[in-house]
Design an enzyme around this catalytic site. Sequence first.
Site, PDB file in Angstrom:
ATOM      1  N   ASP A  97     -14.549 109.628  63.884  1.00  0.00           N
ATOM      2  CA  ASP A  97     -15.288 108.405  64.154  1.00  0.00           C
ATOM      3  C   ASP A  97     -16.779 108.717  63.982  1.00  0.00           C
ATOM      4  O   ASP A  97     -17.169 109.869  63.749  1.00  0.00           O
ATOM      5  CB  ASP A  97     -14.985 107.901  65.570  1.00  0.00           C
ATOM      6  CG  ASP A  97     -15.181 106.394  65.713  1.00  0.00           C
ATOM      7  OD1 ASP A  97     -15.881 105.800  64.872  1.00  0.00           O
ATOM      8  OD2 ASP A  97     -14.648 105.812  66.682  1.00  0.00           O
ATOM      9  N   ALA A  98     -17.616 107.712  64.093  1.00  0.00           N
ATOM     10  CA  ALA A  98     -19.051 107.868  63.818  1.00  0.00           C
ATOM     11  C   ALA A  98     -19.653 109.004  64.638  1.00  0.00           C
ATOM     12  O   ALA A  98     -19.458 109.087  65.851  1.00  0.00           O
ATOM     13  CB  ALA A  98     -19.771 106.561  64.116  1.00  0.00           C
TER      14      ALA A  98
END
Length: 584
Positions: A281-282
């Site tokens: 994820d980011a």
Amino acid sequence: MVDLTVQPFNLDADAIAWVEDTVANMTDEEKIGQLFVNMGSSRDEGYLTEMVQKYHIAAVRYQPGPAAEIWDQNHILQTKSKIPMLIAANTEAGGNGAAPEGTYVGWEIKVAATGDKKYAYELGRISGIEAAAIGCNWSFAPIVDIYRNWRNPIVSVRTWSADPDQTLELSLEYMRGIMESNIMPAAKHWPGDGIDERDQHLSSAPNWYSMEEWDATFGKVYSGLIEAGLPSIMAGHIALPSYQKHFAPDSNEFTPATLSKEITTDLLRGKLGFNGVVVTDASHMVGMTAFAKRRDILPMAIMAGCDLFLFFNDPDEDFGWMMDALRDGRLTRERLDEAITRTLGLKAKIGLHKIADKAAILPPKEEAMAKIGLPEHLAIAREISDKAVTLVKNTDDGVLPISPEKHKRVWIIPVMGPKNPMWHSKGPGGAQILADLMRERGYDVDLYVSLTDKLEGLPPEEAAKVVLAAYAGKAPISAITDNYDLVISVAQVNGLMQPTERVYWPASKGTPDIPWYVHEIPTVFVSVACPYHLADVPQVKTFVNAYDHQPHTVEAVLDKLDGKSEFQGTASTDVFCGLADTHM
């Protein structure tokens, strides 16, 4: 070694040869670049060319923009890159995740409320058609989190259900639909959100389930998707202490999955047998950045079993730190080549290796634009709204159906949460849309202006006077009952990157924002966003969940309040929030 002959790749000899030859002929710099997914800060051709030729990135998940601009951007990226690229969109709720003009079909929880799995397929199918048209070949969807904690603000409407069987069934349908357009889905957020009440953007947010609980829920969902050929997974910054301690009793049990070999290699690849691509994820989310220094997080994520690192912070720093890790051994060549092999395998599965002319990777622009926001796609969205709007509670038998004859004078009360730039809306809010529709149908409608709105732009001294006056001021009950026949509260409170999804009540205890008057006048509470407001208004006797404030959704709500159509939606999560008084 990665076996590219089996699921999810299923590559033939020519495709495998392309992958192996590509890896063999890469420089170290090119290999390091193939670990990164960029979030572009510009669509300028010079910038895009530098990203693919200086940093050798493997993929992008771009900033939203007009469909024509995104097509141009993706055309530049593919034609300027030495190796064909993965281009991802967040098609969580429809083609609008690829471009704003795309069709918003419905949040997953809204789709689930229809009770018909065909709409999960339609969500994937429509998303795929519109995203593929502008050059996307990868999607960070479906969301397969299981929503068991109503206080969690990041999941909320963004997943299907609290039930693992329903979650798996609808996720498989979405996957089937989007893969018809040759877009590879990435199920998220491994190993599963919806248990802790915090948002991993802002904080640590572990999954607290025991091994047995996890196996019966999230494990069941991921195992089913993997068996069906799921090509990629997004790992969340979510710890799973039970399995972390199982595989490594002396390790930090709060290691996020993106940085945990035990969770992303031993559990996901080992126990569950996942052979596909894992993307983090980011990487600017606090669930990851709070764990260690960034220079250490970069190689740690790859060594944990992630194949792609989502987003540069600073390209020169991140690229340099990943190179440093390769040189000093914190990132091994074996693990580097394995990660690249999987990413190239996914590109070959899409068929990118077969396209000699990179300009032909995207469909012609005019043809592409004709596939965005089609009327038939909007028709599906309208169907979903009609079937999804949910009458959660109606313990006042005399309220519904409403009509201009019984309830001529209506007071609509907008109910808001903290201002959230992540959910900025250019158009009118749900309360305004409902007010306009009701006026067209013959109701006399007043739209309440909240204390918060009255304070907007006032100097502090004047604002303080207004607040004190509202707090101290009282009015007779007849000021409401003599002037109105019905009150409709319309709540539009959105989470994501907020610590809570609760209603933001004004300072005054007696203003109409708070429905304290439910025993004085017929009152209906409609939520056009968060479905869990009964926790804050348990006294409300008639409560409707609409899930969004699209005009066709609000129209469907009014049709059902008017008795022109039946409420058909069924809640797929605990909208009573586990509280006894919400059922009253």
